[in-house]
Scaffold this active site. Structure first.
Site, PDB file in Angstrom:
ATOM      1  N   TYR A  63       1.582  -0.608   4.302  1.00 50.81           N
ATOM      2  CA  TYR A  63       0.556  -0.487   5.004  1.00 50.81           C
ATOM      3  C   TYR A  63       0.383   1.261   5.717  1.00 50.81           C
ATOM      4  O   TYR A  63      -1.341   0.563   6.594  1.00 50.81           O
ATOM      5  CB  TYR A  63       0.704  -1.414   6.461  1.00 50.81           C
TER       6      TYR A  63
ATOM      7  N   HIS B 138       9.339  -5.880   0.028  1.00 53.08           N
ATOM      8  CA  HIS B 138       7.891  -6.669  -0.507  1.00 53.08           C
ATOM      9  C   HIS B 138       6.928  -7.701  -0.959  1.00 53.08           C
ATOM     10  O   HIS B 138       6.282  -8.331  -0.969  1.00 53.08           O
ATOM     11  CB  HIS B 138       6.744  -5.862  -0.320  1.00 53.08           C
TER      12      HIS B 138
END
Length: 303
Positions: free
Chosen positions: A38, A94
């Site tokens: 991110y 992830h």
């Protein structure tokens, strides 16, 4: 693990996300969900340190995203340094494709993260049942959580993962829970959500989050508006009946079928257009004259 998290996926970086995370703290969000990919772990750390909250007051999740080709041991040290904390509360892989060279080897590296005191607990994100089976076959530490896409329009396909997680005491974290309202409005869910919201004196997004809670999931959500964040918190007090949940499930299943059919149709159309372009290009290259009958044939092929 707090039952609702403030997600930083769409925030970007800079002063904006720092202010929004600070607002989340002010609205009693003490579970912050970020990721290496991110690009705003640093902003999470700044907001935390400026808040005056102690480290133990906030539950921090971050994720191994394979960013810059870093391996898990290097990435977790980068993450805790970025956040400015000696550890994170939850560290996730992830996506299963990032578990290289394979899931057992990657998970052993995650277990070492716990042994080194860099994460209190470890888990995964976007793992399917088969991925979890492979992981659990060799795991010394069971994943604490599996963070997945979860809302009524994907529930049929995600239900086996939810069921498997419940059977193995793995917490499901739901991201994009409000997507039916933000990305797929005016669908089959509108009728039951509106009816239930009116009857309970709630908003449709609160009803949708209450459905997510009823499925046993921790909610990961976000908003730049304080009033919405407060409303999302209030959704935790809403109790849906079995009939309410069944109505949302049924509408979700109908919407999932429609979305799947639309997606398949668009893919077929895209392939057909590509085939048509190739045929026309070949005709032009070889000097083949395209008359009406040939054009009709191409149209028939790409339909």
């Amino acid at each position: 693990m707090p039952s609702i998290a403030y997600g930083t996926w769409t925030l970007g970086n800079g002063q904006g996300p720092i202010d929004q995370i600070a607002q989340a703290f002010d609205t009693n969000y003490y579970h912050i969900d970020t990721a290496q990919g991110y690009g705003n772990e640093g902003e999470v750390g700044i907001a935390l340190h400026e808040s005056g909250l102690s480290r133990g007051d906030v539950f921090i999740t971050t994720k191994y995203s394979g960013y810059d080709g870093l391996d898990i041991p290097t990435a977790i040290r980068d993450s805790v340094n970025n956040i400015g904390t000696p550890y994170v509360d939850l560290y996730l892989i992830h996506n299963p494709r990032l578990a290289v060279p394979d899931i057992p080897t990657a998970w052993a590296e995650m277990e070492k993260v716990v042994e080194d005191g860099l994460a209190k607990s470890i888990g995964v994100s976007n793992f399917g049942v088969k991925d979890l089976e492979i992981l659990l076959a060799s795991a010394k530490i069971k994943p604490a959580a599996n963070q997945i896409l979860l809302h009524p329009y994907v529930y049929m396909q995600q239900a086996p993962i939810v069921k498997y997680a419940a059977e193995h005491d793995i917490v499901i974290e739901a991201y994009s829970a409000l997507q039916p309202l933000t990305k797929e409005p005016s669908g089959p869910l509108d009728a039951p959500l509106n009816e239930i919201a009116t009857r309970l004196g709630a908003t449709t997004d609160q009803v949708l989050l209450a459905w997510t809670k009823a499925k046993g999931a921790v909610i990961v959500t976000t908003s730049s508006k304080k009033t919405r964040l407060e409303g999302y918190q209030d959704a935790g007090d809403i109790e849906l009946s079995k009939e309410d949940i069944a109505a949302i499930d049924a509408a979700g299943a109908l919407g999932e079928k429609r979305i799947t059919a639309r997606t398949v149709g668009l893919r077929k159309f895209g392939v057909g257009v590509l085939v048509g372009v190739v045929i026309l290009g070949l005709c032009s290259y070889f000097g083949v004259r395209i008359d009406r009958s040939l054009l009709d044939l191409i149209c028939f092929i790409v339909r």
